[in-house]
Design a protein around this motif. Sequence first.
Motif, PDB file in Angstrom:
ATOM      1  N   UNK A   1      -3.770  -1.574  -3.070  1.00  0.00           N
ATOM      2  CA  UNK A   1      -3.185  -0.804  -1.982  1.00  0.00           C
ATOM      3  C   UNK A   1      -2.707  -1.719  -0.847  1.00  0.00           C
ATOM      4  N   UNK A   2      -3.484  -2.742  -0.495  1.00  0.00           N
ATOM      5  CA  UNK A   2      -3.037  -3.670   0.535  1.00  0.00           C
ATOM      6  C   UNK A   2      -1.840  -4.481   0.066  1.00  0.00           C
ATOM      7  N   UNK A   3      -1.817  -4.838  -1.240  1.00  0.00           N
ATOM      8  CA  UNK A   3      -0.680  -5.581  -1.780  1.00  0.00           C
ATOM      9  C   UNK A   3       0.607  -4.776  -1.662  1.00  0.00           C
ATOM     10  N   UNK A   4       0.478  -3.439  -1.724  1.00  0.00           N
ATOM     11  CA  UNK A   4       1.640  -2.559  -1.589  1.00  0.00           C
ATOM     12  C   UNK A   4       1.876  -2.161  -0.138  1.00  0.00           C
TER      13      UNK A   4
ATOM     14  N   UNK B   1      -1.060   9.952  -4.125  1.00  0.00           N
ATOM     15  CA  UNK B   1      -0.921   8.603  -3.566  1.00  0.00           C
ATOM     16  C   UNK B   1      -1.108   8.628  -2.054  1.00  0.00           C
ATOM     17  N   UNK B   2      -0.526   9.609  -1.386  1.00  0.00           N
ATOM     18  CA  UNK B   2      -0.670   9.705   0.066  1.00  0.00           C
ATOM     19  C   UNK B   2      -2.126   9.947   0.458  1.00  0.00           C
ATOM     20  N   UNK B   3      -2.834  10.811  -0.278  1.00  0.00           N
ATOM     21  CA  UNK B   3      -4.234  11.085   0.033  1.00  0.00           C
ATOM     22  C   UNK B   3      -5.115   9.874  -0.241  1.00  0.00           C
ATOM     23  N   UNK B   4      -4.806   9.117  -1.288  1.00  0.00           N
ATOM     24  CA  UNK B   4      -5.599   7.926  -1.583  1.00  0.00           C
ATOM     25  C   UNK B   4      -5.492   6.896  -0.455  1.00  0.00           C
ATOM     26  N   UNK B   5      -4.265   6.695   0.057  1.00  0.00           N
ATOM     27  CA  UNK B   5      -4.094   5.751   1.162  1.00  0.00           C
ATOM     28  C   UNK B   5      -4.778   6.294   2.414  1.00  0.00           C
ATOM     29  N   UNK B   6      -4.701   7.605   2.633  1.00  0.00           N
ATOM     30  CA  UNK B   6      -5.380   8.220   3.774  1.00  0.00           C
ATOM     31  C   UNK B   6      -6.884   8.004   3.686  1.00  0.00           C
TER      32      UNK B   6
END
Length: 596
Positions: free
Chosen positions: A90-93, A127-132
């Motif tokens: 996630x940080x890499x993206x 994907x949005x919830x995972x980053x949240x």
Amino acid sequence: MSGTEVALIRLATTVLGAATKALLTPRPGAGLVPDPVRPLPRPPKPDRLAKVLAGRLSEAYADLPEHERLAALASVQDTFAAGVLDTDRLFALELAPERLHAELSAPAPGLSARALGLYEDLLGRCCAHLVEQLTAHPSFAARAAVEQVRAAGRTRELVEDVRDRVGPRPDAADLDFERRYAEFMAAANSRVELFGLTLGRSAGGWPLETAYIGLEVSGEYGTADWLGLDHPVRTTVRIEQALGERDRLLLRGPAGSGKSTLVQWLALNAARQSFGDELTGWNRCVPFVLRLRAFTALDVLPSPADFLRATGIPLHGSAPAGWADRLMHQGRALVLVDGVDEVPDRLRKRTERWLKDLIVAYPRAKYVVTTRPSAVPETWLSASGFEPHTLLAMRQEDVRAFIGHWHRAARSECGSEEERAELDRYENALRRAVGTRRDLGLLATNPLMCALLCALNRDRRMQLPRARKELYDAALDMLLVRRDTEREIVGVEGVDLTREEQTALLQRLAYWLIRNGLVEARQEEAVGLLTDWLRSMSQVRGTPDQVFTHLLNRSGLLREPAPGSVGFVHRTFQDYLGAKGGGGGPRLRRPGPPCP
């Protein structure tokens, strides 16, 4: 059951409720989604998250058969199961949900178009919830700080690598010198002398904002009549508007009208990049102040490469080769040519050719040229695209503003509240007098005359003269006699001169300068002239050097514009005294450039 036991049970119930609430309430994240999924008891894994979010989308896809909805959900769960999904990824993206969505998207074959839409919609929400969820984790801030430092280090390495490959910016030296030059010009032009306040002061004058008044100018603008024919019409505009509408402007104005102060104001604001709305485009300009009186002894007038050296800028040796030429060529130069009237008649044609050559060579630069109206005709340089404008007499509101500025500066040097209160009375009295007395209103037409009125109003305790000649005579009396007498300053230079003796010598010096077409003299020339004149003034006790030092330091009418030179504080006083000073000595035999 005892009271203590009841209290403990209540306390335990409260703690359990608070813990449950904290557990079930999602921690605030980055706000990427409006309705984050509650952690039960921890954030749901991707497959569970997909199932919860699929339920939220059931109404939007109610027209889709049940088996197709289940197929789309299973495809999303398989997508997450097939990929590695952790914090590092996630940080890499860069914590971008859309990038994660693009990398993961791999729908199962055979999905209908409508089911495929549900797949992509559900995957994007997951994907949005995972980053949240990641941003809401307690360790996120620390990890994000580490990643930020690492990213900054990688960026720095890339920048250094690129710099090593391509070398420094070609204009890096230009930009560095431009910064140093701007700082110098801002400091050199930030202060100004106010008549009646700064004469004889050593503090370096007053902030330019104290003296500058935005004046009005008149000029001709084309306009169409009812037949569509163009006719020149004389109009009045503020000076800032006139400057903003033209790249080449010939500014004409009588003595004391504020031409040189305007040039200084333009140089200061260009150096500070502080022009207002009407001149915003001028903030990219670099100013060059060319006072023509400094070039009269030169064989040739300076080219851009010599602008700094010829004007005495101490940084001239540090300028990168071709710096001024590049600014002129790019249209970033603001060329301020001050005092065409201070050029001897025999050299004005040479000055005109020099200006025309500059414009042909550098047509994109901005040019402002100042002169007295009597020196050159209004159409001078019109063929080169110059628009003539004439500085107009100050309006009543301008006069009131100047009076306020002058007295504000005077109050700043007062040592007591009584002095400041006295200046308040003088200021109010002068405002009333200028507004009600027609003779004073006719005199207060330009900044110099307004400064004279302010100084005399203070010196004579609100008893002002009524005619221009009386005004100048009163100013001379204030400067030559009363200023030192009332301060009990006598003979500090080793010589004591009466008002008549000082006036006679200053008249002769002024006449000599006018006769030779000069505004400055070398000090050794002035001392030589005094030596001749003092032979007929046997009553004066003191050497020519002492007399010269007295006139320079005590008269208040002379200044030292550059080391080794002397001139009057303003051309108006030179002209006034010179008109009475016939017999000022022989014509100058100083070697100079040939006449054109």
